[in-house]
Design a protein around this motif. Structure first.
Motif, short mmCIF file in Angstrom:
data_model
loop_
_atom_site.label_atom_id
_atom_site.label_comp_id
_atom_site.label_asym_id
_atom_site.label_seq_id
_atom_site.Cartn_x
_atom_site.Cartn_y
_atom_site.Cartn_z
N LYS A 57 0.81 -1.23 0.00
CA LYS A 57 0.00 0.00 0.00
C LYS A 57 0.84 1.28 0.00
CE LYS A 57 -4.12 -1.57 -0.30
NZ LYS A 57 -4.83 -1.40 -1.55
N GLU A 99 -2.59 6.11 -19.38
CA GLU A 99 -3.79 6.52 -18.63
C GLU A 99 -4.71 5.33 -18.41
OE1 GLU A 99 -5.19 9.70 -21.13
OE2 GLU A 99 -3.94 11.20 -20.11
N VAL A 102 -3.16 3.15 -15.70
CA VAL A 102 -3.38 3.72 -14.36
C VAL A 102 -4.80 3.41 -13.89
CG1 VAL A 102 -3.61 5.89 -13.07
CG2 VAL A 102 -1.60 5.49 -14.50
N GLU A 103 -5.77 3.50 -14.78
CA GLU A 103 -7.16 3.15 -14.42
C GLU A 103 -7.24 1.70 -13.97
OE1 GLU A 103 -10.00 4.01 -17.52
OE2 GLU A 103 -9.29 6.09 -17.69
N ASN A 104 -6.57 0.79 -14.69
CA ASN A 104 -6.58 -0.63 -14.31
C ASN A 104 -5.90 -0.85 -12.96
OD1 ASN A 104 -7.93 -1.38 -16.62
ND2 ASN A 104 -6.08 -1.93 -17.73
N LEU A 105 -4.83 -0.11 -12.71
CA LEU A 105 -4.14 -0.21 -11.43
C LEU A 105 -5.05 0.29 -10.30
CD1 LEU A 105 -1.44 -0.87 -9.99
CD2 LEU A 105 -0.81 1.53 -10.35
N GLU A 106 -5.77 1.38 -10.54
CA GLU A 106 -6.68 1.92 -9.53
C GLU A 106 -7.83 0.95 -9.25
OE1 GLU A 106 -7.61 5.83 -11.02
OE2 GLU A 106 -5.74 6.66 -10.23
N LYS A 107 -8.30 0.25 -10.27
CA LYS A 107 -9.34 -0.77 -10.07
C LYS A 107 -8.84 -1.89 -9.16
CE LYS A 107 -11.65 -0.07 -14.49
NZ LYS A 107 -11.83 -0.60 -15.86
N GLY A 109 -6.89 -1.35 -6.71
CA GLY A 109 -6.72 -0.79 -5.37
C GLY A 109 -5.43 -0.02 -5.12
N PHE A 110 -4.70 0.33 -6.17
CA PHE A 110 -3.44 1.04 -6.00
C PHE A 110 -3.43 2.31 -6.84
CE2 PHE A 110 -2.47 -3.31 -4.94
CZ PHE A 110 -1.66 -3.18 -3.82
N LYS A 111 -2.66 3.27 -6.41
CA LYS A 111 -2.46 4.50 -7.18
C LYS A 111 -1.11 4.41 -7.86
CE LYS A 111 -5.42 7.67 -4.74
NZ LYS A 111 -6.52 7.48 -5.60
N GLU A 113 1.76 6.46 -10.82
CA GLU A 113 2.19 7.60 -11.62
C GLU A 113 2.52 7.09 -13.02
OE1 GLU A 113 5.51 9.48 -9.72
OE2 GLU A 113 4.46 9.63 -7.80
#
Length: 182
Positions: A57, A99, A102-107, A109-111, A113
């Protein structure tokens, strides 16, 4: 003779207090993990694997993609303008791809750059990526493997193989089994 840790600088020596030392030791160092993405069908599986098995995290996650950039070694004005248009399109395409990653990474659960690494004329994508890693100094690099056979790897040269041997940081290669992807 003093047993207190100290830091030397241009203005003299500053002693660390016990409280300062304790606070310094309690703060975990944020780990920077660069995920090298190549735009292949393996990207989503590599992001998922890292989210499930590798990322923490508090990691700083950098999604990086390398593309050939602008510039021209040709003399004609038309050729230079044409290469400039192609370069602009490649840069836009690379940014859009990152971009989406990054959306797939956020899905998951991670942020993360984004870093678009540009290889200019007379620089290979592999070498440009290595130079980026030398500058960024991550703790770890993660790459996917397209699963090239020995002959294609010998002729084309695998980016992941190059990075394993030339990266300035530890490198993890994720081999994606396309038969198991959903």
């Amino acid at each position: 003779f003093s047993t207190h840790p100290s830091t030397s600088h241009a203005l003299g020596t500053t002693r660390r207090t016990a409280a300062m030392e304790k606070k310094h030791l309690e703060q975990p160092k944020q780990r920077t993990v660069v995920l090298a993405l190549d735009g292949t069908d393996s990207t989503d599986a590599v992001i998922r694997w890292c989210a499930e098995k590798l990322f923490k995290k508090d990691d700083k996650i950098v999604l990086a993609h390398a593309t050939e950039g602008g510039g021209s070694t040709c003399e004609s004005k038309q050729s230079t303008e044409f290469k400039s248009l192609i370069s602009t399109a490649k840069l836009r395409q690379g940014k859009k791809y990152l971009e989406e990653c990054v959306e797939n990474l956020e899905k998951a659960g991670f942020k993360g750059e984004m870093e678009l690494v540009v290889a200019y004329p007379h620089t290979s994508v592999k070498a440009a990526f290595r130079l980026y890693l030398e500058r960024a100094k991550p703790e770890m690099l993660v790459c996917g493997s397209r699963g090239l056979g020995a002959m294609k790897r010998a002729l084309l040269g695998s980016v992941s193989d190059y990075l394993v041997h030339n990266s300035p940081c530890p490198t993890l290669i994720i081999h994606v089994d396309h038969t198991k992807q959903s």
